[in-house]
Design an enzyme around this catalytic site. Structure first.
Site, PDB file in Angstrom:
ATOM      1  N   ASP A 143      22.712 -17.360   1.927  1.00 38.41           N
ATOM      2  CA  ASP A 143      22.147 -16.732   0.728  1.00 38.41           C
ATOM      3  C   ASP A 143      22.942 -17.131  -0.514  1.00 38.41           C
ATOM      4  O   ASP A 143      23.200 -16.307  -1.386  1.00 38.41           O
ATOM      5  CB  ASP A 143      22.094 -15.205   0.858  1.00 38.41           C
ATOM      6  CG  ASP A 143      21.165 -14.586  -0.184  1.00 38.41           C
ATOM      7  OD1 ASP A 143      20.282 -15.306  -0.680  1.00 38.41           O
ATOM      8  OD2 ASP A 143      21.329 -13.394  -0.516  1.00 38.41           O
ATOM      9  N   HIS A 198      18.100 -16.401  -2.358  1.00 34.16           N
ATOM     10  CA  HIS A 198      16.800 -15.738  -2.478  1.00 34.16           C
ATOM     11  C   HIS A 198      16.364 -15.576  -3.928  1.00 34.16           C
ATOM     12  O   HIS A 198      15.197 -15.327  -4.204  1.00 34.16           O
ATOM     13  CB  HIS A 198      16.782 -14.391  -1.739  1.00 34.16           C
ATOM     14  CG  HIS A 198      17.540 -13.286  -2.406  1.00 34.16           C
ATOM     15  ND1 HIS A 198      18.839 -12.953  -2.078  1.00 34.16           N
ATOM     16  CD2 HIS A 198      17.180 -12.411  -3.375  1.00 34.16           C
ATOM     17  CE1 HIS A 198      19.229 -11.922  -2.814  1.00 34.16           C
ATOM     18  NE2 HIS A 198      18.239 -11.581  -3.607  1.00 34.16           N
ATOM     19  N   SER A 200      21.129  -9.448  -7.889  1.00 33.22           N
ATOM     20  CA  SER A 200      21.305 -10.534  -6.932  1.00 33.22           C
ATOM     21  C   SER A 200      22.057 -11.702  -7.534  1.00 33.22           C
ATOM     22  O   SER A 200      21.687 -12.214  -8.594  1.00 33.22           O
ATOM     23  CB  SER A 200      19.944 -11.048  -6.459  1.00 33.22           C
ATOM     24  OG  SER A 200      19.392 -10.216  -5.492  1.00 33.22           O
TER      25      SER A 200
END
Length: 526
Positions: A177, A147, A251
């Protein structure tokens, strides 16, 4: 009620610094055996301090700045896919970084984020975001989240000392992911080493590195709070849970054991406020390594597809299936054009093993099915015994595209009112007749009940039944009349049975459904 309250109070948030988005799915490899716990590894570090470990590993953790495609560019790509006959539509929660999680309250601000841009300049504007990544190889390979790089057209890697370089995207995968970038390996940077997530114990200390909210590199500490966690969109991933503070911008950053080895890839957090509240989730290292290797080699991940709908055999359901213990995955649906049905597997079977490996949980079975390639042996429980079938899985992506196009439920037309119908659980049930046999393409004389009408949000609707369903059996009782259906359900409620198992057909396919009778007061529609 408690489940409903949780859905409305928790926000599943990806950690990319510019947006609130849902946690990504993941796909796991088979766990590797380990004989040494992370606690033992940590004890063997001697007098090495966290500050010393940080100095060693921090140069290998980088900021990733991403320039994203404009709205107009994404729409043009989707139109081109449509013209080429490809699967062209991606739902917002699979593409839009600003999509809020479906399980939280959607406020006006969140709703506006998902609206089509009003002005042409907004449609043409390219936005940026930032995340974290870390080197895993002297070849300049960098691991991050999918993402973080989603819809990206340019990737700039910024080292801890401020050096900047362009990166190439080697591969990415939405369901895990995970993504891999590559740069020319900079001098003075040592790649991080993978550690053992399997060896971790709840309570083991860990620390996280990343670039939260655009700040310079930050270190936070905590412990492993849980393992094998599942998120609302983490169907293929047994997340590690930690209370180490991670936020948007973290992230793709590493979660590390105290020896400096990577035990997880930070991916998501649950929050009411939008920031860290001690519930962060990381993709386990052993789970991620195989995926990363495949992305480096192929640029994408191929997964096996059995073509079934299923759920765990819940406590108390086993006896209804004639099983001595509650185990395996109960098949609710096995469409005729899918691999499982073609191999001989049917709705109502219970899958207990894949290629000889016992199915231990829903998550475990997902991983087994996804990893299956070529000839696969599936063992099921059926009619009081075990049977094995040889199955050749399809490719998951191709199968899902085909299924989305073909999924059409045939709805029966209106039938006369004097046909023996009766309302139970908000469902108008009609005994099978000539019209039903013709519509459903069933042999004449087939016994069963047609769901002809249903109350919106009634008990039957909430249980998942649809107009046109053809109910043939509940538990071991055939349902030729609505009274058959009603009597079995009443008995289950009066006896305090936890479940009733309903066998039915939908669109010509055999299916099963678990009805939670323990949570029902009576059969009235309320």
């Amino acid at each position: 009620m408690m489940k409903k309250m949780l859905r409305h109070s928790l926000v599943a948030t990806m950690l990319v610094s510019t947006a609130l988005i849902t946690p990504a799915l993941s796909y796991a490899g088979t766990p590797k055996p380990h004989t040494e716990t992370q606690s033992q590894i940590t004890r063997d570090m001697g007098d090495q301090s966290l500050a010393s470990v940080y100095q060693q590993v921090s140069p290998g953790v980088v900021r990733i700045n991403v320039l994203k495609k404009s709205y107009a560019e994404i729409v043009d790509e989707e139109r081109e896919k449509k013209e080429e006959g490809k699967d062209f539509y991606l739902p917002p929660d699979e593409r839009d970084d600003d999509t809020p999680d479906k399980d939280r309250n959607r406020d006006d601000k969140a709703e506006k984020k998902n609206e089509e841009p009003k002005y042409d300049w907004q449609k043409r504007k390219r936005n940026g975001s930032t995340g974290t990544g870390f080197f895993i190889s002297s070849k300049g390979l960098i691991v991050t989240n999918e993402h973080v790089v989603r819809d990206g057209i340019q990737f700039i890697v910024v080292l801890k000392d401020g050096r900047r370089m362009r990166a190439k995207l080697l591969g990415k995968d939405y369901l895990t992911d995970l993504a891999v970038l590559q740069v020319a390996m900079p001098e003075g940077v040592t790649p991080l080493a993978w550690g053992s997530s399997d060896a971790l114990l709840v309570g083991d200390p860990v620390f996280a590195l990343g670039y939260p909210y655009g700040f310079d590199q930050s270190l936070t500490t905590g412990v492993i709070s849980g393992k094998q966690r599942q998120l609302s969109k983490g169907e293929y991933n047994p997340y590690l849970q930690t209370d180490a503070a991670v936020n948007k911008g973290n992230s793709g950053g590493p979660l590390l054991a105290m020896d400096g080895r990577v035990v997880g890839v930070n991916s998501a957090l649950y929050t009411r406020s939008g920031g860290n509240e001690g519930l962060a989730f990381s993709i386990p290292s052993e789970h991620a390594q195989g995926i990363v290797d495949l992305l480096i080699r192929d640029g994408e991940i191929k997964r096996g597809w059995f073509g079934i709908a299923y759920s765990e055999v819940k406590p108390g359901l086993g006896p209804l299936l004639g099983m001595e213990r509650d185990e395996g995955m109960l098949i609710h649906r096995a469409p005729k054009d899918e691999p499982a049905y073609q191999a001989g597997i049917r709705a109502g079977d219970v899958i207990v093993a894949v290629n000889g490996a016992t199915v231990t949980s829903r998550l475990h079975f997902r991983m087994q099915a996804a990893e299956a390639t070529g000839k696969t042996t599936v063992t099921v429980w059926r009619d009081g015994g075990y049977k094995s079938f040889s199955l050749i899985p399809d490719d998951m992506d191709e199968a899902k595209s085909r299924r989305r196009q073909a999924e059409r439920d045939r709805i029966l037309g209106k039938t006369p009112e004097d046909d023996g119908r009766k309302k139970v659980m908000g469902l108008e049930l009609v005994p099978a007749n000539e019209k039903a046999w013709e519509k459903l393409e069933l042999p004449k004389g087939t016994q069963g009940l047609v769901v002809d009408r249903m109350e919106k949000m009634g008990q039957g609707d909430q249980a998942g039944f649809m107009k046109g369903d053809f109910i043939t059996r509940i538990n071991e009782t055939k349902t030729a009349t609505p009274d058959d259906f009603e009597s079995v359900m009443k008995k289950a409620i009066e006896n305090g049975d936890p479940y009733a198992l309903v066998y039915y057909k939908r669109g010509g396919e055999d299916r099963t459904k678990i009805v939670d009778t323990l949570g029902m007061v009576d059969l009235a529609d309320y």
